[in-house]
Enzyme design. Structure first.
Site, PDB file in Angstrom:
ATOM      1  N   PHE A 222       0.857  -1.187   0.000  1.00  0.00           N
ATOM      2  CA  PHE A 222       0.000   0.000   0.000  1.00  0.00           C
ATOM      3  C   PHE A 222       0.888   1.230   0.000  1.00  0.00           C
ATOM      4  O   PHE A 222       1.727   1.396   0.878  1.00  0.00           O
ATOM      5  CB  PHE A 222      -0.945   0.036   1.208  1.00  0.00           C
ATOM      6  CG  PHE A 222      -1.853   1.225   1.144  1.00  0.00           C
ATOM      7  CD1 PHE A 222      -2.988   1.212   0.343  1.00  0.00           C
ATOM      8  CD2 PHE A 222      -1.549   2.395   1.837  1.00  0.00           C
ATOM      9  CE1 PHE A 222      -3.801   2.335   0.232  1.00  0.00           C
ATOM     10  CE2 PHE A 222      -2.360   3.519   1.737  1.00  0.00           C
ATOM     11  CZ  PHE A 222      -3.487   3.487   0.936  1.00  0.00           C
TER      12      PHE A 222
ATOM     13  N   ASP B 186       9.246   2.494   1.782  1.00  0.00           N
ATOM     14  CA  ASP B 186       8.087   3.266   2.234  1.00  0.00           C
ATOM     15  C   ASP B 186       7.933   2.997   3.729  1.00  0.00           C
ATOM     16  O   ASP B 186       7.425   1.949   4.135  1.00  0.00           O
ATOM     17  CB  ASP B 186       6.853   2.825   1.442  1.00  0.00           C
ATOM     18  CG  ASP B 186       5.567   3.517   1.898  1.00  0.00           C
ATOM     19  OD1 ASP B 186       5.564   4.092   3.006  1.00  0.00           O
ATOM     20  OD2 ASP B 186       4.579   3.462   1.157  1.00  0.00           O
TER      21      ASP B 186
ATOM     22  N   LYS C  79       2.735   9.697   8.368  1.00  0.00           N
ATOM     23  CA  LYS C  79       1.934   9.337   9.543  1.00  0.00           C
ATOM     24  C   LYS C  79       2.431   9.887  10.894  1.00  0.00           C
ATOM     25  O   LYS C  79       2.095  10.994  11.249  1.00  0.00           O
ATOM     26  CB  LYS C  79       1.737   7.822   9.591  1.00  0.00           C
ATOM     27  CG  LYS C  79       0.850   7.354   8.426  1.00  0.00           C
ATOM     28  CD  LYS C  79       0.105   6.082   8.704  1.00  0.00           C
ATOM     29  CE  LYS C  79      -1.011   5.877   7.704  1.00  0.00           C
ATOM     30  NZ  LYS C  79      -0.582   5.292   6.430  1.00  0.00           N
TER      31      LYS C  79
HETATM   32  C1  LIG Z   1      -0.850   5.456   4.972  1.00  0.00           C
HETATM   33  C2  LIG Z   1       0.202   5.000   4.036  1.00  0.00           C
HETATM   34  C3  LIG Z   1       0.477   5.692   2.844  1.00  0.00           C
HETATM   35  C4  LIG Z   1      -0.340   6.868   2.379  1.00  0.00           C
HETATM   36  O1  LIG Z   1      -0.260   7.930   3.243  1.00  0.00           O
HETATM   37  P1  LIG Z   1      -1.277   9.176   3.089  1.00  0.00           P
HETATM   38  O2  LIG Z   1      -0.784  10.145   4.109  1.00  0.00           O
HETATM   39  O3  LIG Z   1      -2.652   8.646   3.374  1.00  0.00           O
HETATM   40  O4  LIG Z   1      -1.149   9.665   1.700  1.00  0.00           O
HETATM   41  C5  LIG Z   1       1.530   5.251   2.076  1.00  0.00           C
HETATM   42  N1  LIG Z   1       2.264   4.185   2.433  1.00  0.00           N
HETATM   43  C6  LIG Z   1       2.020   3.498   3.566  1.00  0.00           C
HETATM   44  C7  LIG Z   1       2.894   2.348   3.916  1.00  0.00           C
HETATM   45  C8  LIG Z   1       0.980   3.882   4.401  1.00  0.00           C
HETATM   46  O5  LIG Z   1       0.730   3.189   5.516  1.00  0.00           O
END
Ligand SMILES: *Cc1c(COP(=O)(O)O)cnc(C)c1O
Length: 396
Positions: free
Chosen positions: A135, A220, A249
């Site tokens: 994701f 990520d 986050k």
């Molecule tokens: C939440 C998340 C995203 C996206 O972040 P947003 O601030 O909602 O754009 C991308 N990568 C990972 C691993 C995430 O948990």
């Protein structure tokens, strides 16, 4: 005002893009939240991992309050002391390089991929390999990067140049690499994907492949960063470094921020005019993020996270032995997945009724991510609720 009234405003005025549960949160502190009717809950998934050091951390709240009176925003055509200090702090805690600030995880990832594309441009290399069940966010670029069909449906045609491979499978990556490959992007722990933890051999293998073929290795760490894994960043559990790391986050302690961190070799790829963000790294969010780093250090929150992760793991293993449908408990620090052999939706909803907020992902995996400040007492309360709810579902 009650929950029903708020829900009716949403029904009328808010686009229906989320599956919501009927809980209207009015205030929060640490691992506790209060709903609009005054009922209190223990929050073991605070703000989708945003409130990593707990809701409304006093240091973060104080930093925001102080900065709010001084300077909220400056454009990125000027310098701001706090943005500089935050970048220095991120680099001192990760690896030598430079930072680009955005406002969300998806944007941080977009910056990372733009960097990789630009790096490969002259050589005609543009393909990115990402993992199935990953994701990476909801922009057009990031739904394409994400290895789950459900986020892409209805938005085609999508941008080109993405290939997906199974997670934790180094041979699949080797096979997917072509002379057009410029980046490999993945989460060290797939969180939305069901708490799938990268094996050390896999990440070391990827590091070697990327070094050999001059491919940009992007981690990520939007969800795994800021102490969640027991180290400041998840890659630090593996003895290797990515070329680029993205954060969001928990970085802002509750305020919106994203960061793309690139190692020295890649730090000068994005040049003036090639990328920008109006709000990126504003003084107010930088003040909040600096307070998060301070609190993690001053309050020894990494130490606490590791201690509490071990305690929670033992307690969850005991529940696994007691309840037949609890299949496996997986964790890296306070990134915890409890895999069930039944659907988890009823479980997490019943937990909410009993006063415990958790999450369920990929249908059968309970995602439990208490704040790094969590205490034994809070864990005991959560375990008692889980035990009760599991017991009620024995016949299901
Ligand atoms: C939440 C998340 C995203 C996206 O972040 P947003 O601030 O909602 O754009 C991308 N990568 C990972 C691993 C995430 O948990």
């Amino acid at each position: 005002m009650n929950t029903g009234r708020v829900v009716s405003m949403y029904d009328k005025y808010i686009m229906d893009t989320y599956k919501r549960v009927p809980l209207c949160i009015e205030k929060a502190k640490g691992a506790r939240v209060w709903d609009i009717e005054g009922k209190v809950y223990l929050d073991f998934f605070p703000g989708w991992a945003v409130s990593g050091i707990g809701h409304c951390h006093p240091e973060v709240a104080a930093a925001i309050k102080k900065q709010a009176k001084k300077l909220l925003h400056v454009s990125n055509n000027y310098y701001s002391r706090l943005q500089g200090k935050l970048a220095e702090t991120i680099i001192n805690n990760s690896f030598p390089g430079k930072v680009f600030f955005a406002n969300s995880g998806a944007e941080a990832n977009e910056a990372a991929l733009k960097l990789a594309r630009k790096y490969g441009h002259e050589k005609g290399r543009f393909e990115t390999i990402t993992c199935l069940k990953s994701f990476h966010g909801r922009t057009l670029g990031m739904i394409t990067a994400t290895g789950q069909e459900k986020v892409k449906m209805g938005f085609e045609p999508l941008p080109q140049g993405f290939v997906h491979v199974p997670f934790n499978d180094i041979e699949a990556v080797e096979k997917a690499i072509t002379d057009k490959t410029i980046a490999i992007m993945l989460e060290p722990v797939q969180c939305e994907g069901g708490i799938n933890i990268a094996s050390p051999g896999y990440l070391k293998g990827l590091r070697a492949l990327c070094d050999e073929k001059d491919i940009v290795l992007i981690f990520d760490e939007v969800q795994t960063g800021m102490g969640r894994s027991g180290r400041m960043f998840a890659f630090q559990n593996y003895g290797i470094r990515p070329d680029v790391m993205t954060l969001a986050k928990a970085l802002g302690g509750g305020l919106p921020i994203g960061a793309c961190v690139a190692r020295e070799k890649f730090q000068a790829v994005l040049t003036p005019g090639t990328h920008a963000s109006t709000f990126g790294g504003s003084p107010i969010v930088s003040a909040a993020a600096l307070a998060v780093f301070d609190a993690i250090k001053k309050e020894k929150l990494l130490e606490n996270a590791n201690k509490m992760a071990a305690y929670l793991k033992t307690k969850l293993e005991a529940l696994r032995e007691k309840h037949y449908f609890v299949k496996e408990v997986r964790n890296l620090g306070l990134i915890i997945g409890v895999e069930l052999s039944i659907k988890g939706e009823a479980i997490y909803k019943e937990c909410m009724e009993e006063g415990l907020l958790i999450n369920c992902t990929q249908d059968t995996v309970l995602r439990i991510m208490p704040p790094l400040t969590v205490t034994k007492k809070e864990i005991d309360t959560a375990i008692a609720i889980l035990d009760k709810v599991f017991g009620k579902n024995e016949g299901a």
